[in-house]
Design a protein around this motif. Sequence first.
Motif, mmCIF file in Angstrom:
data_model
loop_
_atom_site.group_PDB
_atom_site.id
_atom_site.type_symbol
_atom_site.label_atom_id
_atom_site.label_comp_id
_atom_site.label_asym_id
_atom_site.label_seq_id
_atom_site.Cartn_x
_atom_site.Cartn_y
_atom_site.Cartn_z
ATOM 1 N N ILE A 57 0.586 -1.044 -0.146
ATOM 2 C CA ILE A 57 0.037 -0.019 -0.036
ATOM 3 C C ILE A 57 0.679 1.154 0.011
ATOM 4 O O ILE A 57 0.528 2.371 -0.512
ATOM 5 N N ALA A 58 2.110 1.099 0.697
ATOM 6 C CA ALA A 58 3.084 2.259 0.782
ATOM 7 C C ALA A 58 3.373 2.567 -0.537
ATOM 8 O O ALA A 58 3.820 4.040 -1.041
ATOM 9 N N PHE A 59 3.366 1.842 -1.616
ATOM 10 C CA PHE A 59 3.774 2.179 -2.986
ATOM 11 C C PHE A 59 2.465 2.363 -3.853
ATOM 12 O O PHE A 59 2.842 2.461 -5.161
ATOM 13 N N LYS A 60 1.311 2.637 -3.420
ATOM 14 C CA LYS A 60 0.248 3.056 -4.026
ATOM 15 C C LYS A 60 -0.652 3.786 -3.620
ATOM 16 O O LYS A 60 -0.352 4.262 -2.516
ATOM 17 N N ASN A 61 -1.412 4.639 -4.528
ATOM 18 C CA ASN A 61 -2.464 5.631 -3.948
ATOM 19 C C ASN A 61 -3.792 4.682 -3.483
ATOM 20 O O ASN A 61 -4.653 4.709 -4.309
ATOM 21 N N TYR A 62 -3.737 4.434 -2.258
ATOM 22 C CA TYR A 62 -4.728 3.263 -2.019
ATOM 23 C C TYR A 62 -5.862 3.946 -1.548
ATOM 24 O O TYR A 62 -6.229 4.912 -1.013
ATOM 25 N N ARG A 63 -6.960 3.444 -2.329
ATOM 26 C CA ARG A 63 -8.516 3.668 -2.128
ATOM 27 C C ARG A 63 -9.280 2.595 -1.714
ATOM 28 O O ARG A 63 -9.229 1.370 -2.274
ATOM 29 N N LEU A 64 -10.056 2.475 -0.684
ATOM 30 C CA LEU A 64 -10.958 1.461 -0.307
ATOM 31 C C LEU A 64 -11.810 0.759 -1.348
ATOM 32 O O LEU A 64 -11.933 -0.202 -1.591
ATOM 33 N N ALA A 65 -12.387 1.585 -2.207
ATOM 34 C CA ALA A 65 -13.089 1.267 -3.219
ATOM 35 C C ALA A 65 -12.388 0.353 -4.150
ATOM 36 O O ALA A 65 -12.896 -0.584 -4.867
ATOM 37 N N ASP A 66 -11.183 0.657 -4.396
ATOM 38 C CA ASP A 66 -10.715 -0.064 -5.401
ATOM 39 C C ASP A 66 -9.680 -1.329 -4.754
ATOM 40 O O ASP A 66 -9.470 -2.195 -5.636
ATOM 41 N N GLY A 67 -9.512 -1.283 -3.747
ATOM 42 C CA GLY A 67 -9.036 -2.214 -3.025
ATOM 43 C C GLY A 67 -7.333 -2.298 -3.197
ATOM 44 O O GLY A 67 -6.925 -1.239 -4.075
ATOM 45 N N ILE A 68 -6.585 -3.269 -2.525
ATOM 46 C CA ILE A 68 -5.033 -2.990 -2.695
ATOM 47 C C ILE A 68 -4.473 -3.156 -4.026
ATOM 48 O O ILE A 68 -3.848 -2.451 -4.414
ATOM 49 N N TRP A 69 -5.074 -4.400 -4.743
ATOM 50 C CA TRP A 69 -4.670 -4.306 -6.156
ATOM 51 C C TRP A 69 -5.231 -3.259 -7.256
ATOM 52 O O TRP A 69 -4.444 -3.311 -8.194
ATOM 53 N N GLY A 70 -6.417 -3.093 -6.910
ATOM 54 C CA GLY A 70 -7.034 -2.349 -8.146
ATOM 55 C C GLY A 70 -6.323 -0.660 -7.707
ATOM 56 O O GLY A 70 -6.591 0.077 -8.915
ATOM 57 N N SER A 71 -5.980 -0.349 -6.646
ATOM 58 C CA SER A 71 -5.479 1.081 -6.608
ATOM 59 C C SER A 71 -4.330 1.386 -7.450
ATOM 60 O O SER A 71 -3.356 0.391 -7.623
ATOM 61 N N PRO A 72 -4.175 2.584 -7.814
ATOM 62 C CA PRO A 72 -2.898 2.779 -8.938
ATOM 63 C C PRO A 72 -1.618 2.920 -8.248
ATOM 64 O O PRO A 72 -1.284 3.324 -6.951
ATOM 65 N N TRP A 73 -0.414 2.478 -8.919
ATOM 66 C CA TRP A 73 0.920 2.416 -8.406
ATOM 67 C C TRP A 73 1.495 3.653 -8.386
ATOM 68 O O TRP A 73 1.203 4.198 -9.642
ATOM 69 N N VAL A 74 2.055 4.264 -7.481
ATOM 70 C CA VAL A 74 2.599 5.460 -7.318
ATOM 71 C C VAL A 74 4.151 5.406 -6.849
ATOM 72 O O VAL A 74 4.799 6.607 -7.022
ATOM 73 N N GLY A 75 4.641 4.364 -7.046
ATOM 74 C CA GLY A 75 6.176 4.286 -6.470
ATOM 75 C C GLY A 75 6.435 4.891 -5.171
ATOM 76 O O GLY A 75 5.943 4.679 -4.345
ATOM 77 N N PHE A 76 7.386 5.774 -5.027
ATOM 78 C CA PHE A 76 7.775 6.353 -4.092
ATOM 79 C C PHE A 76 7.195 7.776 -3.589
ATOM 80 O O PHE A 76 7.671 8.407 -2.960
ATOM 81 N N GLU A 77 6.159 8.044 -4.468
ATOM 82 C CA GLU A 77 5.491 9.279 -4.116
ATOM 83 C C GLU A 77 5.148 9.601 -2.627
ATOM 84 O O GLU A 77 5.098 10.707 -2.257
ATOM 85 N N GLN A 78 4.496 8.532 -1.998
ATOM 86 C CA GLN A 78 4.102 8.705 -0.596
ATOM 87 C C GLN A 78 5.356 8.967 0.175
ATOM 88 O O GLN A 78 5.277 9.904 1.335
ATOM 89 N N PHE A 79 6.493 8.472 -0.092
ATOM 90 C CA PHE A 79 7.702 8.658 0.719
ATOM 91 C C PHE A 79 8.125 10.149 0.474
ATOM 92 O O PHE A 79 8.641 10.659 1.512
ATOM 93 N N GLY A 80 8.002 10.593 -0.865
ATOM 94 C CA GLY A 80 8.120 11.959 -0.965
ATOM 95 C C GLY A 80 7.400 12.921 -0.110
ATOM 96 O O GLY A 80 7.897 14.129 0.393
ATOM 97 N N LYS A 81 6.185 12.550 -0.210
ATOM 98 C CA LYS A 81 5.268 13.532 0.480
ATOM 99 C C LYS A 81 5.421 13.434 1.970
ATOM 100 O O LYS A 81 5.490 14.403 2.832
ATOM 101 N N LEU A 82 6.034 12.101 2.453
ATOM 102 C CA LEU A 82 6.439 11.938 3.837
ATOM 103 C C LEU A 82 7.643 13.033 4.052
ATOM 104 O O LEU A 82 7.834 13.679 5.178
ATOM 105 N N PHE A 83 8.692 12.818 3.610
ATOM 106 C CA PHE A 83 9.889 13.367 3.579
ATOM 107 C C PHE A 83 9.797 15.005 3.712
ATOM 108 O O PHE A 83 10.773 15.686 4.046
#
Length: 320
Positions: A57-83
């Motif tokens: 999930i950390a490498f995706k833009n997770y949405r409950l409606a799409d589920g883990i596998w249906g959510s779009p892959w965003v790579g390290f984008e979440q880590f960029g937001k974090l740092f």
Amino acid sequence: MNQHATLDAKLPEGKREASRRLFWKQVSRNRFLYMLLVPVAAYLLLFKYAPMAGEIIAFKNYRLADGIWGSPWVGFEQFGKLFSSKDFYVVLRNTLLLNLYHLIFAFPVPILLAILLNEVRIEWYKRTLQNLLYIPHFLSWIVLGSIVIALLSPSTGFVSFLMKGLGLEPIYFMADKFWWPVTFIASGIWKEAGFGTILYLAAMASIDPTLFEAAKMDGANKLRQIWHVTLPGIRSTIAILLILQVGRMMDVGFEQVYALRNPAVTSVAEVISTYVYTRGIVNLQYSYTTALGLFQSLIALILIVSVNRIIKALGERGLW
């Protein structure tokens, strides 16, 4: 089993076969003992290892409606937001500082208590003290936090009553950014220090009594006996618990902080666990907080491996 396999590979074929038969014979003989490991292994697999698949999930833009596998892959984008978030560095600082205070002020307390209890010779008095020291461990932080807040209340608290009696101005401990960390560490010592003596007392019980007799014959007083016999006897236990404590440097825990914090001290009381709850559970930012959790676990792994190597380099036995 790895060591057994290595030794087995060095044996001739005939002896290797005999070694295998002996190994499986021992497993068969102790099969009921091995069966006791099944519930523990099942627990670890179901609740510790299986959930690790969700780290994706950390490498995706997770949405409950799409589920883990249906959510779009965003790579390290979440880590960029974090740092790039200012809140992250405040939370990281608070987490590390509270753990550092705990390491300096709280970690030695169970050792000192265990040494003092070990010197008590009246058995019923020793057991009574131990039971009184253990009791806070079995209270939840909600109960204990309520007691702490009531005791430190500036208007009705017992501590404020004592301060007024001494001619001092009451302090609002729970809303002061200096006194809140002090209260946090002190309440943690109150709850866990007594229960933490168990392992040290067990280690002291394994020390050869003749060592104390020899030290006494050499003219060592009680303090010298503690310094030269008791502390070296529990040194390996201290080392292992120190490794585990450093491994928790990135995790203050949720219950204690949640029970004691309030909006007035958010700048010093917001830690990773409460931040994950607020941003992840309340605000539904699952991917962002999963990235934070992954970062937290990685740093904890580096810390525990590093301290384990340092402890082993100093001549003590590490965790592995």
